[in-house]
Scaffold this motif. Sequence first.
Motif, PDB file in Angstrom:
ATOM      1  N   ARG A 262       0.814  -1.217   0.000  1.00 58.39           N
ATOM      2  CA  ARG A 262       0.000   0.000   0.000  1.00 58.39           C
ATOM      3  C   ARG A 262       0.845   1.264   0.000  1.00 58.39           C
ATOM      4  NH1 ARG A 262      -3.915  -1.765   5.042  1.00 58.39           N
ATOM      5  NH2 ARG A 262      -4.808  -3.649   4.087  1.00 58.39           N
ATOM      6  N   THR A 265       5.246   2.538  -4.729  1.00 59.73           N
ATOM      7  CA  THR A 265       5.023   2.721  -6.155  1.00 59.73           C
ATOM      8  C   THR A 265       6.222   2.122  -6.875  1.00 59.73           C
ATOM      9  OG1 THR A 265       3.730   4.749  -5.856  1.00 59.73           O
ATOM     10  CG2 THR A 265       4.733   4.392  -8.016  1.00 59.73           C
ATOM     11  N   ASP A 282      -8.700  -4.857  -3.717  1.00 54.07           N
ATOM     12  CA  ASP A 282      -8.703  -3.398  -3.824  1.00 54.07           C
ATOM     13  C   ASP A 282      -7.292  -2.837  -3.679  1.00 54.07           C
ATOM     14  OD1 ASP A 282     -11.404  -3.261  -4.250  1.00 54.07           O
ATOM     15  OD2 ASP A 282     -11.907  -2.930  -2.150  1.00 54.07           O
ATOM     16  N   ASP A 283      -6.496  -3.417  -2.749  1.00 52.58           N
ATOM     17  CA  ASP A 283      -5.109  -2.965  -2.576  1.00 52.58           C
ATOM     18  C   ASP A 283      -4.297  -3.236  -3.835  1.00 52.58           C
ATOM     19  OD1 ASP A 283      -5.579  -2.140   0.037  1.00 52.58           O
ATOM     20  OD2 ASP A 283      -5.078  -4.107   0.861  1.00 52.58           O
ATOM     21  N   PHE A 285      -5.468  -3.527  -6.894  1.00 53.97           N
ATOM     22  CA  PHE A 285      -5.929  -2.616  -7.932  1.00 53.97           C
ATOM     23  C   PHE A 285      -5.321  -1.222  -7.752  1.00 53.97           C
ATOM     24  CE2 PHE A 285      -8.942   0.702  -9.192  1.00 53.97           C
ATOM     25  CZ  PHE A 285      -9.017   0.460 -10.554  1.00 53.97           C
ATOM     26  N   SER A 286      -5.321  -0.723  -6.524  1.00 52.30           N
ATOM     27  CA  SER A 286      -4.756   0.603  -6.269  1.00 52.30           C
ATOM     28  C   SER A 286      -3.276   0.641  -6.614  1.00 52.30           C
ATOM     29  CB  SER A 286      -4.971   0.995  -4.802  1.00 52.30           C
ATOM     30  OG  SER A 286      -6.343   1.093  -4.505  1.00 52.30           O
ATOM     31  N   GLN A 289      -2.862   0.582 -10.430  1.00 48.08           N
ATOM     32  CA  GLN A 289      -3.266   1.873 -10.986  1.00 48.08           C
ATOM     33  C   GLN A 289      -2.221   2.941 -10.708  1.00 48.08           C
ATOM     34  OE1 GLN A 289      -6.874   3.716  -9.315  1.00 48.08           O
ATOM     35  NE2 GLN A 289      -7.672   3.830 -11.416  1.00 48.08           N
ATOM     36  N   ARG A 290      -1.607   2.881  -9.512  1.00 48.00           N
ATOM     37  CA  ARG A 290      -0.613   3.883  -9.107  1.00 48.00           C
ATOM     38  C   ARG A 290       0.724   3.668  -9.819  1.00 48.00           C
ATOM     39  NH1 ARG A 290      -1.158   2.766  -4.171  1.00 48.00           N
ATOM     40  NH2 ARG A 290       0.641   1.410  -3.835  1.00 48.00           N
ATOM     41  N   ARG A 311     -14.389  -5.173 -10.434  1.00 47.65           N
ATOM     42  CA  ARG A 311     -13.057  -4.897  -9.910  1.00 47.65           C
ATOM     43  C   ARG A 311     -12.058  -5.948 -10.398  1.00 47.65           C
ATOM     44  NH1 ARG A 311     -11.128  -1.484  -6.283  1.00 47.65           N
ATOM     45  NH2 ARG A 311     -12.505  -0.193  -7.535  1.00 47.65           N
ATOM     46  N   CYS A 315      -8.688  -5.153 -12.516  1.00 48.15           N
ATOM     47  CA  CYS A 315      -7.340  -5.611 -12.154  1.00 48.15           C
ATOM     48  C   CYS A 315      -6.657  -6.277 -13.341  1.00 48.15           C
ATOM     49  CB  CYS A 315      -7.410  -6.586 -10.975  1.00 48.15           C
ATOM     50  SG  CYS A 315      -7.558  -5.825  -9.355  1.00 48.15           S
TER      51      CYS A 315
END
Length: 428
Positions: A262, A265, A282-283, A285-286, A289-290, A311, A315
Motif C-alpha cells: 500500500r 510505487t 482493492d489494494d 488494484f490501487s 493503478q498507481r 473490480r 485488475c
Amino acid sequence: MTLRKTETEMSVADLEARIAKLSVEIDVQKDVLKKLEQDKVLAQRQLNTMRDPVARLPFEISSEIFVQSLAPFPKPGASHVPMLLLNICNGWSAIALSTPTLWAAMHIASPCSEGIEELLLVWIEPARNRPLSILLDGCLDESAAAIVWRHGRLLNHLEIDPDGFSDYTRINLFGDVTPGPLPLLETLTIRNSNWDTAPEFSGPQVLELLRLTPNLDECILDGIHPVCDLEAIAEVHAIPNLRRLMFGAHGRCPDSDDDLLRYLTLPALQTLHLSMRYGSADDLFSFLQRSSPPLQDLVIGEAWGPIDLVRLHECLTLMPSLTRFELWGGSHVFVPDFLSALTDSTLLLNLRSLILHLDAHNITDSFWMTLLRALSARRTQLQMVNIGLTDLKPSRKPAGSLLDEFRGLVADGMQINITADKSNLMHD
C-alpha cells in the motif's frame, strides 16, 4: 724448547680472546645455516610448484578455481575458504590475496564474536572496494548492525535472518545506527527462518531500507509477519528500479505480510508474489493503478474471498503484459470467476502459463467445465497449464469425456498437467 701453554696456564685475556673468536665462528656458521635453510625453503617451493597443478595453471584459471570453492556467504575463520587458502602455501596465499572476488562476501553471525570488527577490516582490504555481499543472521545485536551499515556504500547483496527471537519480539534492523544511502544494493532479502516464532518487524524500517536503495532490483520478504507501525507511514515511496518483489520464497506459497504494498510505487516491477493474507483485491488494484508496472509474473498465495467482478476485470485490465499467473489455495468463489474472465479474449493477451494449486474439496463438475471453456478460449495463447490438487476424491475427478477434451487441447500444442497424489490425470 718452548712448551704450549695449558688451559690452566692461560690468562684471563687469553680466554676472553678465544671466546670472542669462537663466537665469531659460531655467527658465521649460523649465517651459513640460515642461508642453507633459505635455500632449502626456496628449493622446496620450486618443487611444490612443479608438483602443484594449481601453481602450474595460469593465474586466471587458478583464481577461478578458488572462487568456485567459495560458499555464497563464507564464514570468517582459518578453517573456511578464503582464509583457509592462506594457510596452504605461499603460492596459494598469493593467488587468494590477488583475487578480490574471494573477499567480497561474508557471513556475520550475531551476537558478534570478539575481534570481528578488526577481522572484517582485514577481510575487506583484499576486496579492493569490490561490491560486498553480506549475510547477517542471529540476534542482530547493535555491533553487528553497525558493522553492516558502516559498509553500506559498498553493499551489493544483503540478507538478514534475525533468528533467535521469541514471539512478538520487535526486531530492530538498524541497531543504534542510521544507515546512509545504499547506492550499490541490488538484492535485499529479509527472512524469518524460524517457523516456530513470529517476531514483529517494523514497517517504517523496511520501507526506509527500500527508500535508501535507488538501484534495488530484487526484494524478498520471506516469513515476515506481522509488519507493524504501518499507520505511522504518511507517504508512498517510489522505488524506481525494483523489478522483483516477493512476499515469500520462490517456489513456495507466499507467506509474508504484504500490507507494505500500500505504501509503494514500483513502475519497473515485473515479478510480484503476494500472500493476500492481509491485503485485498482493492489494494492490488490501487497499486497497479498507481504504478502502471510492466508486470509479467504474478503469484497470489492466499484464497481471495468474493470480489466484485467489475473490480476483477479492472485488475486484469491493468496487467496487459502478464505472461505467468500462479494461484495457491484459491477459494471456490474466486477461481471460477477468474477462469470465466479468461474467456474474454481482450484480457491478458500475453498470458502463456497458468498454475493453480487447489484444494480438491472445492472442486465441482462446474469447475471442470469452466476450466475447459477458459483453456479453449486461450488455445492459441496459453502454452503451459498446471493444475495441482490435494485430497482429490474419485467422485471429483473430471469425467472421461472432459479429459478427452483436455487431451484435444494438448494435441493442438498446449501443455496441460492435472496432478493429484503424484499422478497425472492427463496420463490415466
